[in-house]
Design a protein around this motif. Structure first.
Motif: not given
Length: 241
Positions: A117-126, A133-140
């Motif tokens: 979860t952290g890598s998806a959200v962190g890279l999205g923010l970066l 899109l970030l909310l859809a990506l978080a539980p991937k």
């Protein structure tokens, strides 16, 4: 012209039956599985990826709406539930090994769930990914049914989440074997647990192709990560808000 017209009429007749798309789905997967076996189950020759590519091409070539396809292929979707429950069988057969690995499992589970979860959200923010899109990506990294439910609860688009889930599963299934070999990880329990945690059902299917113990631990990771991620993602999203 008459031959072409006859083929078109035949297609129109067949496409009206829901059984057409069910039959095509099963047939395409069996053919893709045969191709994968002929390649020695090479990671790049993933039968799920091949099946998706062929079916999408068929839908595009015949201008068939997804709703029409799903009306026939939904039986496959229905069988995901029983197939997931059936993962309890190898888990029970290997219960002694699972019990002996309980400590490492309980340590690896939260670390892996947070990393996914952290890598998806962190890279999205970066990279400045928009919030929807970030909310859809978080539980991937969890199975589609759970991931779509999580996305709906936190304000993401469940349909978009399903796309991310499938992509994550396929990428994980392709990379897991060469990555584990490169890292020198030989323990099939560890390899399987990592595959199931990072790439849910598709990774679990790949793990079972490689080894029964790997598949058992992949199924365990998939189930446990689904539960834990359902708790973690709303917390992470709440902290960002």
């Amino acid at each position: 012209m008459s031959g072409g017209a006859s083929l078109f009429e035949l297609w129109v007749y067949l496409s009206a039956s829901p059984l057409l798309w069910l039959t095509l789905t099963i047939g395409v997967f069996l053919a893709a599985r045969a191709v994968a076996r002929a390649s020695g189950d090479h990671p790049l020759v993933n039968p799920i990826l091949l099946s998706i590519a062929v079916l999408v091409a068929l839908l595009a070539a015949t201008d068939t709406p997804y709703a029409t396809y799903f009306s026939g292929a939904q039986f496959v979707h229905f069988m995901l539930g029983p197939a997931t429950v059936a993962l309890a069988v190898p888990l029970w057969r290997n219960r002694a090994l699972v019990r002996s690995m309980l400590g490492p499992v309980l340590l690896a589970l939260p670390a892996g769930a947070l990393a996914a979860t952290g890598s998806a959200v962190g890279l999205g923010l970066l990279f400045g990914v928009p919030e929807p899109l970030l909310l859809a990506l978080a539980p991937k990294s969890v199975t589609a049914g759970i991931a779509m439910g999580i996305a709906g609860e936190i304000g993401g688009d469940p349909a978009l989440t399903a796309v991310f889930v499938i992509a994550t599963g396929i990428i994980g299934a392709i990379l897991v074997t060469p990555l584990m070999n490169a890292l020198g990880i030989r323990d099939y329990a560890a390899r399987g647990f990592a595959a199931g945690l990072a790439s849910h059902g598709i990774g679990t299917a790949r793990a079972f192709q490689v080894d029964g113990v790997a598949g058992t631990f992949a199924g365990l990771a998939m189930a446990l990560n689904g539960l834990l991620t359902a708790l973690i993602v709303p917390i992470v999203v709440g902290l960002l808000g």
